[in-house]
Motif scaffolding. Structure first.
Motif, PDB file in Angstrom:
ATOM      1  N   TRP A  30       0.843  -1.193   0.000  1.00 51.47           N
ATOM      2  CA  TRP A  30       0.000   0.000   0.000  1.00 51.47           C
ATOM      3  C   TRP A  30       0.875   1.239   0.000  1.00 51.47           C
ATOM      4  O   TRP A  30       1.713   1.369   0.885  1.00 51.47           O
ATOM      5  CB  TRP A  30      -0.933   0.004   1.222  1.00 51.47           C
ATOM      6  N   PRO A  31       0.701   2.122  -0.991  1.00 52.26           N
ATOM      7  CA  PRO A  31      -0.253   2.058  -2.093  1.00 52.26           C
ATOM      8  C   PRO A  31       0.067   0.922  -3.049  1.00 52.26           C
ATOM      9  O   PRO A  31       1.204   0.443  -3.088  1.00 52.26           O
ATOM     10  CB  PRO A  31      -0.108   3.418  -2.772  1.00 52.26           C
ATOM     11  N   ARG A  32      -0.928   0.507  -3.800  1.00 47.25           N
ATOM     12  CA  ARG A  32      -0.813  -0.685  -4.613  1.00 47.25           C
ATOM     13  C   ARG A  32       0.216  -0.518  -5.723  1.00 47.25           C
ATOM     14  O   ARG A  32       0.387   0.553  -6.285  1.00 47.25           O
ATOM     15  CB  ARG A  32      -2.185  -1.022  -5.208  1.00 47.25           C
ATOM     16  N   MET A 156      -7.338   8.417  -2.131  1.00 42.20           N
ATOM     17  CA  MET A 156      -7.331   7.120  -1.490  1.00 42.20           C
ATOM     18  C   MET A 156      -6.820   7.242  -0.061  1.00 42.20           C
ATOM     19  O   MET A 156      -5.894   8.003   0.225  1.00 42.20           O
ATOM     20  CB  MET A 156      -6.445   6.141  -2.271  1.00 42.20           C
ATOM     21  N   GLN A 157      -7.444   6.478   0.850  1.00 44.16           N
ATOM     22  CA  GLN A 157      -7.026   6.396   2.244  1.00 44.16           C
ATOM     23  C   GLN A 157      -6.838   4.934   2.625  1.00 44.16           C
ATOM     24  O   GLN A 157      -7.645   4.084   2.263  1.00 44.16           O
ATOM     25  CB  GLN A 157      -8.091   6.968   3.183  1.00 44.16           C
ATOM     26  N   PHE A 158      -5.761   4.676   3.344  1.00 43.39           N
ATOM     27  CA  PHE A 158      -5.553   3.334   3.877  1.00 43.39           C
ATOM     28  C   PHE A 158      -5.212   3.459   5.344  1.00 43.39           C
ATOM     29  O   PHE A 158      -4.231   4.106   5.730  1.00 43.39           O
ATOM     30  CB  PHE A 158      -4.428   2.595   3.145  1.00 43.39           C
ATOM     31  N   ASP A 164      -7.832  -1.066   6.383  1.00 42.33           N
ATOM     32  CA  ASP A 164      -8.954  -0.881   5.463  1.00 42.33           C
ATOM     33  C   ASP A 164      -8.606   0.198   4.451  1.00 42.33           C
ATOM     34  O   ASP A 164      -7.902   1.173   4.769  1.00 42.33           O
ATOM     35  CB  ASP A 164     -10.225  -0.479   6.218  1.00 42.33           C
ATOM     36  N   LEU A 165      -9.127   0.021   3.234  1.00 46.59           N
ATOM     37  CA  LEU A 165      -8.914   0.985   2.154  1.00 46.59           C
ATOM     38  C   LEU A 165     -10.206   1.746   1.899  1.00 46.59           C
ATOM     39  O   LEU A 165     -11.283   1.156   1.806  1.00 46.59           O
ATOM     40  CB  LEU A 165      -8.469   0.274   0.879  1.00 46.59           C
ATOM     41  N   TYR A 166     -10.089   3.070   1.781  1.00 39.50           N
ATOM     42  CA  TYR A 166     -11.250   3.919   1.525  1.00 39.50           C
ATOM     43  C   TYR A 166     -10.980   4.758   0.284  1.00 39.50           C
ATOM     44  O   TYR A 166      -9.843   5.108  -0.025  1.00 39.50           O
ATOM     45  CB  TYR A 166     -11.534   4.853   2.707  1.00 39.50           C
ATOM     46  N   THR A 167     -12.053   5.088  -0.410  1.00 35.53           N
ATOM     47  CA  THR A 167     -11.976   5.955  -1.577  1.00 35.53           C
ATOM     48  C   THR A 167     -12.841   7.176  -1.342  1.00 35.53           C
ATOM     49  O   THR A 167     -14.012   7.050  -0.972  1.00 35.53           O
ATOM     50  CB  THR A 167     -12.441   5.231  -2.850  1.00 35.53           C
ATOM     51  N   GLN A 192      -2.926   7.038   8.934  1.00 37.38           N
ATOM     52  CA  GLN A 192      -3.472   6.704   7.627  1.00 37.38           C
ATOM     53  C   GLN A 192      -2.523   7.162   6.535  1.00 37.38           C
ATOM     54  O   GLN A 192      -1.831   8.186   6.671  1.00 37.38           O
ATOM     55  CB  GLN A 192      -4.842   7.350   7.425  1.00 37.38           C
ATOM     56  N   THR A 205       2.698   9.299  -1.628  1.00 30.07           N
ATOM     57  CA  THR A 205       1.856   9.105  -0.454  1.00 30.07           C
ATOM     58  C   THR A 205       2.376   9.939   0.710  1.00 30.07           C
ATOM     59  O   THR A 205       3.543  10.341   0.740  1.00 30.07           O
ATOM     60  CB  THR A 205       1.833   7.631  -0.021  1.00 30.07           C
TER      61      THR A 205
END
Length: 399
Positions: A30-32, A156-158, A164-167, A192, A205
């Motif tokens: 993360w990030p992917r 994007m939030q992780f 958990d990943l949020y958009t 985060q 990031t």
């Protein structure tokens, strides 16, 4: 015999069960993606399949299967997570985890994951903008994130705590400032990762830590360049405090200049930051009863100087010097070769027209022989000259 057969069946069943879980342990980035950028924050997560019920511990490995990650203040291992702060070129390589789990509460089975290769990109990423630029913030405060461009990006939030990943599709009611800006309010105590991405690329990031404590350290969220001025802020949540102590890598900083503002924020200024100023910083009250979390200050070489972190020279100017020297040598060789070819060509033409044997009628007068022996020698000379003239006529017609 029956005991041997049952033992073999038990071993086969155990091997079969282990084989079913191998491959179900993986590493998520993360990030992917495997490409990471200099100076950013990255999280590696050990992911497990449904067959794992009771994991005793996680182990992380780097580069080869025999060495655990070397101690590095930028690398933090916490259970199934491996975080890297302020990525450098040295962070490239293979990473994998190993899950040790209990089989039937009697046998400990170690299952490794497939390695994940991280590639550190030398190209600057699309830049994410953070206001204010700090990695630490109090619970309930707001900050502003801006994607590189105005369209096609998603925020994007992780969550490093919840995994958990949020958009966030800006704008949304109450959260959006404009189409490319998102305003966030810290609701709880957690860390985060934030970044922007579209279908083809992503930005760098930033890791933001929310604090529910009484004191935080506000330091640059992104790498700073050597030679620049850097200000660290020690901020109290409540009260008008005029004193604070700053620490670097756990040691108190004595020589720097501190300044206390009217709102109770204590500043520490580094006028000419160098690579030696890199490290973990924190601040605390004078009685040490209140301490902020630690934040890493990342320092990059001065603009235009790309000397790598391991001390090897990699400057663009040095490379160009070698290229220019090589081109100069090649050009000099071509010039000398051209001069030689021209001289050789002119020499061939000169010899063809002026270096031929003279005809007999143009030969210089020869003194008459005085004896018979001299007559014979003259006759031999004349025959040889006539033969040479004949050969010259055949070889060089028209002469």
């Amino acid at each position: 015999m029956n005991i041997l057969i049952s033992s073999l069946l038990g071993v086969a069943a155990f091997v079969l069960q282990v084989a079913t879980v191998i491959g179900k342990v993986g590493v998520s980035v993360w990030p992917r993606g495997s490409n990471i950028y200099l100076g950013e924050c990255v999280l590696l997560q050990c992911t497990l399949g449904s067959n794992f019920r009771s994991v005793r511990r996680y182990q992380w490995f780097r580069h080869n299967s025999y060495t655990a990650p070397t101690p590095n203040p930028r690398h933090v291992v916490s259970g199934d997570s491996y975080s890297i702060t302020a990525v450098t070129r040295e962070d490239a390589g293979k990473y994998w985890c190993q899950a040790d789990w209990w089989k039937d509460n009697t046998t400990l089975v170690a299952v490794p994951s497939m390695p994940t290769v991280l590639i550190v990109s030398e190209l600057p990423p699309p830049s994410l903008t953070l206001t204010p630029s700090t990695r630490q913030i109090f619970k309930g405060e707001t900050f502003l994130l801006q994607c590189p461009y105005s369209s096609g990006w998603k925020m994007m939030q992780f969550s490093l705590d919840k995994k958990d990943l949020y958009t966030s599709n800006c704008p949304t009611p109450g959260d959006a400032v404009s189409i490319d800006k998102c305003e966030f309010t810290v609701a709880g105590r957690e860390s985060q990762l934030y970044w922007c991405e579209d279908t083809k690329s992503r930005s760098n990031t930033v890791n933001i830590t929310a604090s529910n404590g009484t004191i935080i350290l506000k330091s640059p969220a992104f790498p700073v360049f050597a030679g620049n001025k850097v200000v660290l802020y020690c901020q109290y949540r409540i009260g008008n405090h005029s004193n604070a102590t700053f620490f670097k890598n756990g040691r108190e900083i004595i020589a720097e200049t501190f300044f206390s503002s009217s709102d109770g924020v204590i500043e520490m200024t580094i006028e000419n930051v160098t690579l030696e100023d890199e490290g973990l910083y924190k601040c605390a009250s004078q009685d040490r009863k209140m301490e902020s979390p630690e934040s890493w200050l990342s320092v990059r070489p001065a603009r235009g100087n790309f000397t790598s972190t391991d001390g090897t020279a990699a400057s663009t100017m040095g490379s160009w010097k070698w290229i220019i020297l090589f081109c100069g040598i090649v050009l000099l060789f071509l010039i000398l070769l051209s001069v030689w070819l021209i001289c050789h060509y002119r020499y061939q033409r000169f010899c063809t027209s002026s270096c031929l044997a003279l005809p007999i009628e143009n030969l210089p007068a020869v003194e008459l022989p005085a004896t018979k022996q001299d007559v014979t020698e003259v006759q031999w000379d004349l025959s040889w000259m006539e033969m040479s003239s004949l050969l010259d006529k055949q070889l060089y017609p028209g002469t």
